[in-house]
Motif scaffolding. Sequence first.
Motif, mmCIF file in Angstrom:
data_model
loop_
_atom_site.group_PDB
_atom_site.id
_atom_site.type_symbol
_atom_site.label_atom_id
_atom_site.label_comp_id
_atom_site.label_asym_id
_atom_site.label_seq_id
_atom_site.Cartn_x
_atom_site.Cartn_y
_atom_site.Cartn_z
ATOM 1 N N GLY A 62 0.827 -1.380 -0.101
ATOM 2 C CA GLY A 62 0.154 0.032 -0.036
ATOM 3 C C GLY A 62 0.809 1.259 -0.092
ATOM 4 N N THR A 63 0.269 2.378 -0.601
ATOM 5 C CA THR A 63 1.169 3.691 -0.539
ATOM 6 C C THR A 63 0.878 4.233 0.845
ATOM 7 O OG1 THR A 63 -0.764 4.819 -1.470
ATOM 8 C CG2 THR A 63 0.647 3.926 -3.222
ATOM 9 N N LYS A 64 1.219 5.292 1.207
ATOM 10 C CA LYS A 64 0.719 6.226 2.341
ATOM 11 C C LYS A 64 -0.693 6.429 2.355
ATOM 12 C CE LYS A 64 3.825 9.503 2.307
ATOM 13 N NZ LYS A 64 4.435 10.460 2.886
ATOM 14 N N ASP A 65 -1.179 6.745 1.324
ATOM 15 C CA ASP A 65 -2.546 7.199 1.577
ATOM 16 C C ASP A 65 -3.189 5.923 1.689
ATOM 17 O OD1 ASP A 65 -2.105 9.817 1.025
ATOM 18 O OD2 ASP A 65 -2.340 9.846 -1.228
ATOM 19 N N VAL A 66 -2.889 4.898 0.823
ATOM 20 C CA VAL A 66 -3.841 3.631 1.074
ATOM 21 C C VAL A 66 -3.673 3.063 2.738
ATOM 22 C CG1 VAL A 66 -4.044 0.955 0.581
ATOM 23 C CG2 VAL A 66 -3.669 2.762 -1.263
ATOM 24 N N ILE A 67 -2.512 2.959 3.095
ATOM 25 C CA ILE A 67 -2.421 2.507 4.356
ATOM 26 C C ILE A 67 -3.010 3.417 5.315
ATOM 27 C CG2 ILE A 67 -0.665 2.431 6.255
ATOM 28 C CD1 ILE A 67 1.540 1.499 4.247
ATOM 29 N N GLU A 68 -2.940 4.667 5.144
ATOM 30 C CA GLU A 68 -3.687 5.605 6.396
ATOM 31 C C GLU A 68 -5.180 5.271 6.143
ATOM 32 O OE1 GLU A 68 -2.198 9.409 5.337
ATOM 33 O OE2 GLU A 68 -0.452 9.216 6.588
ATOM 34 N N GLY A 69 -5.861 5.066 4.820
ATOM 35 C CA GLY A 69 -7.167 5.034 4.529
ATOM 36 C C GLY A 69 -7.732 3.740 5.279
ATOM 37 N N HIS A 70 -6.953 2.626 5.135
ATOM 38 C CA HIS A 70 -7.368 1.284 5.667
ATOM 39 C C HIS A 70 -7.316 1.351 7.256
ATOM 40 C CE1 HIS A 70 -7.106 -0.492 1.907
ATOM 41 N NE2 HIS A 70 -7.816 -1.584 2.256
ATOM 42 N N LEU A 71 -6.357 1.936 7.687
ATOM 43 C CA LEU A 71 -6.524 2.161 9.102
ATOM 44 C C LEU A 71 -7.297 3.079 9.619
ATOM 45 C CD1 LEU A 71 -2.423 2.761 9.924
ATOM 46 C CD2 LEU A 71 -3.765 0.555 10.276
ATOM 47 N N SER A 72 -7.748 4.370 9.114
ATOM 48 C CA SER A 72 -8.906 5.051 9.462
ATOM 49 C C SER A 72 -10.306 4.053 9.488
ATOM 50 C CB SER A 72 -8.793 6.136 8.500
ATOM 51 O OG SER A 72 -10.171 6.956 8.869
ATOM 52 N N THR A 73 -10.298 3.409 8.230
ATOM 53 C CA THR A 73 -11.728 2.644 8.253
ATOM 54 C C THR A 73 -11.611 1.684 9.401
ATOM 55 O OG1 THR A 73 -11.747 3.002 5.927
ATOM 56 C CG2 THR A 73 -12.884 1.025 6.788
ATOM 57 N N ALA A 74 -10.403 0.992 9.825
ATOM 58 C CA ALA A 74 -10.614 0.087 10.892
ATOM 59 C C ALA A 74 -10.870 0.530 12.203
ATOM 60 C CB ALA A 74 -9.142 -0.648 10.818
ATOM 61 N N LEU A 75 -10.334 1.754 12.240
ATOM 62 C CA LEU A 75 -10.736 2.332 13.478
ATOM 63 C C LEU A 75 -12.000 2.931 13.579
ATOM 64 C CD1 LEU A 75 -7.542 4.542 14.046
ATOM 65 C CD2 LEU A 75 -7.914 2.632 15.336
ATOM 66 N N GLU A 76 -12.567 3.247 12.388
ATOM 67 C CA GLU A 76 -13.994 3.791 12.451
ATOM 68 C C GLU A 76 -15.082 2.621 12.642
ATOM 69 O OE1 GLU A 76 -14.411 5.859 8.983
ATOM 70 O OE2 GLU A 76 -13.214 7.690 9.752
ATOM 71 N N THR A 77 -14.512 1.284 12.255
ATOM 72 C CA THR A 77 -15.510 0.209 12.314
ATOM 73 C C THR A 77 -15.028 -0.901 13.641
ATOM 74 O OG1 THR A 77 -14.414 -0.700 10.403
ATOM 75 C CG2 THR A 77 -16.357 0.727 9.931
ATOM 76 N N ALA A 78 -14.609 -0.194 14.647
ATOM 77 C CA ALA A 78 -14.084 -1.113 15.526
ATOM 78 C C ALA A 78 -14.906 -2.305 15.983
ATOM 79 C CB ALA A 78 -13.592 -0.439 16.760
ATOM 80 N N GLY A 79 -16.110 -2.059 15.936
ATOM 81 C CA GLY A 79 -17.049 -3.114 16.087
ATOM 82 C C GLY A 79 -17.411 -3.116 17.700
ATOM 83 N N ALA A 80 -18.207 -4.217 17.987
ATOM 84 C CA ALA A 80 -18.827 -4.308 19.457
ATOM 85 C C ALA A 80 -17.736 -4.490 20.466
ATOM 86 C CB ALA A 80 -19.723 -5.721 19.507
ATOM 87 N N THR A 81 -16.445 -5.165 20.140
ATOM 88 C CA THR A 81 -15.208 -5.292 21.107
ATOM 89 C C THR A 81 -14.823 -3.856 21.152
ATOM 90 O OG1 THR A 81 -13.702 -5.753 19.603
ATOM 91 C CG2 THR A 81 -15.088 -7.546 20.314
#
Length: 680
Positions: A62-81
Amino acid sequence: MAVQTFSEPARPSDHDAGKVPETEILPEPAWPRLSFASKYAAAVAHSLGPLRPEVPSVVLDGTKDVIEGHLSTALETAGATGTVVIHILSHGRLSNDNRLHIAATESTQYVGTMWDVSTFIADLEDKDRPNPSPNVLLFLDVCHAGGALSDAFLRTQQEDRKVFIIAACPRDENAYAGNFSSVIAAVLADAARNGLGVDPSVPYIPLEKLVWEVRLRLNALSGDRAQSVYTGAMDAATDLPFLRNLVCPQDRADLPTAYKDRAFRELMSFVEGAYPSLDLQHYLSRVHGGVGADLDPEHCHFAGRSTQLGKLARWISGEADAQVPLVVVTGEPGSGKSALLGALVCCAHPYLARQLHTVVNRIPAEHRPPPTDHIAVVHARKRTLNDIVTALTQQLHLAHPQTGWTPHRLIEAVADLPSSPLIVVDALDEATERTSIAAVLLTPLARVRASTVSGRPAGTPACRLLVGTRPWWKQLGLTPLEQAANELGRIDDLDTVPTDTLIQDLTSYLTALLAEAPRYTNKVTLRGDLARAVAQALVKGEDRGEFLKARLYARHLAQRGPTDLAGIGDAARGAPRRLRDVLQLDPSADQAWVLPVLATVAWAEGEGMSDLLIRTIASAFDPNGATPTPEEISAALAQGTFYLRSSIDPEHRTTLYQLFHQGLADDLRNNPVLDAEPPT
């Protein structure tokens, strides 16, 4: 996420090249390709999958933008836990200000082209974030990975921390060949398979245990290219739901009865937290007649010992022998010392008496001591003199002196109390410093009298001291205590009970145990006659410990005992004459690795052995010297669970095992290999 391929360094354009002499045009250095990155990233994701509620994804190159985008999505959709697990494998470099940067696919070796992970972490830890960050577990497999743990990060209070970092190496060291990621994948796979030995009552894998496993395996793997895990303290992450413990049933319906019963579990939790030295599991397993996973809070099978119970109950209540400061209960292993003391403790301890109605109601009212407000109970097994002193001061709620506690100060404090406390010390013979405990603490306690400060009548014993130990006075270095008991109090020797009385008590005990077996539920005459015949056989054994042998043989009878009166004779003749004979009657002991595992656990010290340590040692007790697999050890522990008691390691939350009775441990230490033929 992993970066395997990196862009070629940027070359100046023809226009720019014409302005600068060719000798002064220097291309930016490229990062070498990491050919192993995709393989290890996929392995980590595969191993992580069963431990997480979401399906892990792999971001490759991933590029820097791709890495940051995936991390941002993961943090926003952390789920029930409310947790996120991130694994990063790439190149790493520190900037001049010691900030860690990680190479994206377009990055060169200049930090300005790399992703600033230190800023990413600082942002997550920022308390002023508009949207609070979920808890993040970050695996960093890059050179200088420890640089992510900045000084400011390490100063953050653990309870306020959002990010928990497990780094492949300290900030001034390199990571090699994806070794860290390889180990992470293997450890996570084992966590999914066997929970890393974490206790079944713990729903999530503690990060401290995870780090310990990773560190152990990485050290063994590194070889010439030494690599050591670097991380901050993980105490605050013990209960965070990062990684599910699949050994813990999600509905908890498959847990042992003692775990399922909420009130019982809360009782155990309270006592273990408030009075860990009391060791309630030890006493209840003796009184209830259950062992390990068979400990059932709904049933109590205590029977017999009426004479001893009555005398001790009257002494505890002050109705008789009020001037006797010391009673020592002795007997060979398995004679029922702890069961007797356990019954008394459950009745006399005000909190336990309110909670353990099953036990209290099992004791005849005329032999039941009343609750006493001033009581301290210690199971002395594996404890030091200082442990005993600390336990007694805590349970008696004594004010801590500025200069600290010593045995002498404790004795003085007990003498100054306005009423005489009941102090119970069981398994003195199994204490680490039994000689010192007896000579420096218990014997002086028995001899001291209430002080004038206490307001009690002159000459009143400072306390009532009840001690349980084997009668090997000289061998164990307990002669001063024996002398004090003979001089000031008495010794209740369970081995000197008349044979007829012993048979009667054993018959009552066996009858109570067999009444719970489905094959004897509606056969009152059969179980009564069987219990008496077996009791008569047990008293003729080659060694003592009749109650322990009765307890273990009753389990055999419950599964394979006679179903009619004609079979009673054979059952009585098959009764174990020696303690070790019981194992030969148990089919589970014939299963692979059960006996070597039990022989190994017999040598457990402290709170017990982990499954990893058991696996390391068990081959020494295998006739062929074979090495067991983790799965074989898990199966053997499950098969032999009746003979085991367990506790939880407070640091790693793993299950620690020890044999449920010291008598069995002593026997297996002396005879780790069973006879070729079972007893006849």
